[in-house]
Write a protein that holds these residues in place. Structure first.
Motif, PDB file in Angstrom:
ATOM      1  N   PRO A 122      17.067  10.723 -31.681  1.00 15.61           N
ATOM      2  CA  PRO A 122      16.605  10.446 -33.051  1.00 15.61           C
ATOM      3  C   PRO A 122      15.878  11.619 -33.694  1.00 15.61           C
ATOM      4  O   PRO A 122      16.070  11.899 -34.889  1.00 15.61           O
ATOM      5  CB  PRO A 122      15.674   9.239 -32.869  1.00 15.61           C
ATOM      6  N   ARG A 157      18.491  14.397 -34.482  1.00 10.40           N
ATOM      7  CA  ARG A 157      19.315  13.975 -35.613  1.00 10.40           C
ATOM      8  C   ARG A 157      18.540  14.067 -36.919  1.00 10.40           C
ATOM      9  O   ARG A 157      19.064  14.494 -37.957  1.00 10.40           O
ATOM     10  CB  ARG A 157      19.819  12.546 -35.404  1.00 10.40           C
ATOM     11  N   SER A 158      17.258  13.692 -36.869  1.00 11.93           N
ATOM     12  CA  SER A 158      16.427  13.747 -38.069  1.00 11.93           C
ATOM     13  C   SER A 158      16.250  15.182 -38.554  1.00 11.93           C
ATOM     14  O   SER A 158      16.248  15.449 -39.763  1.00 11.93           O
ATOM     15  CB  SER A 158      15.065  13.109 -37.785  1.00 11.93           C
ATOM     16  N   GLU A 202      19.461  16.078 -40.377  1.00 12.24           N
ATOM     17  CA  GLU A 202      19.606  15.344 -41.637  1.00 12.24           C
ATOM     18  C   GLU A 202      18.627  15.855 -42.688  1.00 12.24           C
ATOM     19  O   GLU A 202      18.989  16.042 -43.861  1.00 12.24           O
ATOM     20  CB  GLU A 202      19.399  13.857 -41.389  1.00 12.24           C
ATOM     21  N   ARG A 203      17.371  16.059 -42.288  1.00 14.43           N
ATOM     22  CA  ARG A 203      16.371  16.545 -43.248  1.00 14.43           C
ATOM     23  C   ARG A 203      16.740  17.949 -43.756  1.00 14.43           C
ATOM     24  O   ARG A 203      16.512  18.277 -44.929  1.00 14.43           O
ATOM     25  CB  ARG A 203      14.986  16.574 -42.591  1.00 14.43           C
TER      26      ARG A 203
END
Length: 256
Positions: A215, A218-219, A222-223
């Motif tokens: 997580p 992935r964050s 994405e950010r």
């Protein structure tokens, strides 16, 4: 292919590596490319590897055997990071020669390494060690080193990395650099290993192993993607687009 990088800031070191060693359509394999050599309170060394897997495994095995067998020169006996880089370069060149002598084809046994760490009260340092055994040292003007598939992850390092950056910010920058490389080259892949070492601690520091589905990792990706789109939307308009009102943006992806 491989991607490894090391960042040196005032507060310490950040080292990051991918783990993919084969990216064929039906044969994806992984192997850790981050190798730690730790004697708490005395020295902390970390080696990142790229190139022929047999060579990199042979080099790491030789380094560990020399320590275990009390060899005259080893990572435990060298007195400086410069000596450590010289020793690893010698071992690397020797193992490549031995591999080539037994080879009847035209296999490339070349391998390169990034060495980072601290010995005693010496200032932490990073070195890039070439297949020929020679090496270069990072500098204040260029406080990061890369090996492998370097081009996709380099732009953010060029723009962001400076000596006064915090360790945590440097760590996030390393992960963005890795994420960008993974997005552009399928031969670089997770798990991603990250080591954050604080100057003077002479301990391993914080070490993370992040899967592609982690997580936090992935964050980060994405950010970063969201931030790039926002930055593009905030770029100044072309002259023919008219004056910009306060708060107005020109969307990168306009509505249909």
């Amino acid at each position: 292919m491989t991607y490894c990088l090391a960042i040196h800031v005032d507060r310490g070191l950040v080292l990051c590596s991918d783990s993919r060693t084969n990216a064929g359509t039906d044969n994806v394999s992984t192997y850790s490319k981050m190798h730690s050599f730790l004697w708490p309170g005395n020295r902390m060394l970390c080696l990142l590897s790229a190139g022929n897997l047999a060579t990199t495994q042979g080099v790491v095995k030789r380094l560990r055997n020399d320590v275990g067998q009390g060899a005259g020169t080893s990572l435990l006996s060298v007195q400086s990071m410069l000596e450590a880089a010289d020793y690893i370069g010698m071992v690397n060149a020797e193992i490549q020669r031995n591999q080539a002598e037994r080879d009847i084809s035209s296999t490339s046994f070349e391998a390169s390494f990034i060495l980072g760490g601290q010995i005693g009260a010496e200032v932490p340092a990073t070195f890039m060690i070439y297949p020929q055994g020679n090496y270069i040292h990072e500098s204040a003007e260029h406080p990061f080193l890369q090996i492998g598939e370097i081009k996709y992850g380099k732009p953010i390092l060029d723009r962001v990395i400076r000596p006064d950056l915090s360790l945590e910010a440097a760590g996030r920058c390393a992960l963005v650099s890795m994420n960008s490389t993974m997005r552009s080259n399928v031969s670089v892949g997770a798990p991603v290993e990250l080591l954050i070492y604080r100057t003077g601690s002479l301990q391993e520091g914080r070490r993370l192993c992040l899967s592609e589905d982690d997580p936090f990792f992935r964050s980060i990706g994405e950010r970063w993607s969201e931030g790039l789109l926002q930055a593009l939307n905030n770029l100044p308009p072309f002259p023919w687009e008219g004056p910009v009102d306060e708060g107005q943006v020109y969307p990168f992806y306009p509505s249909p």
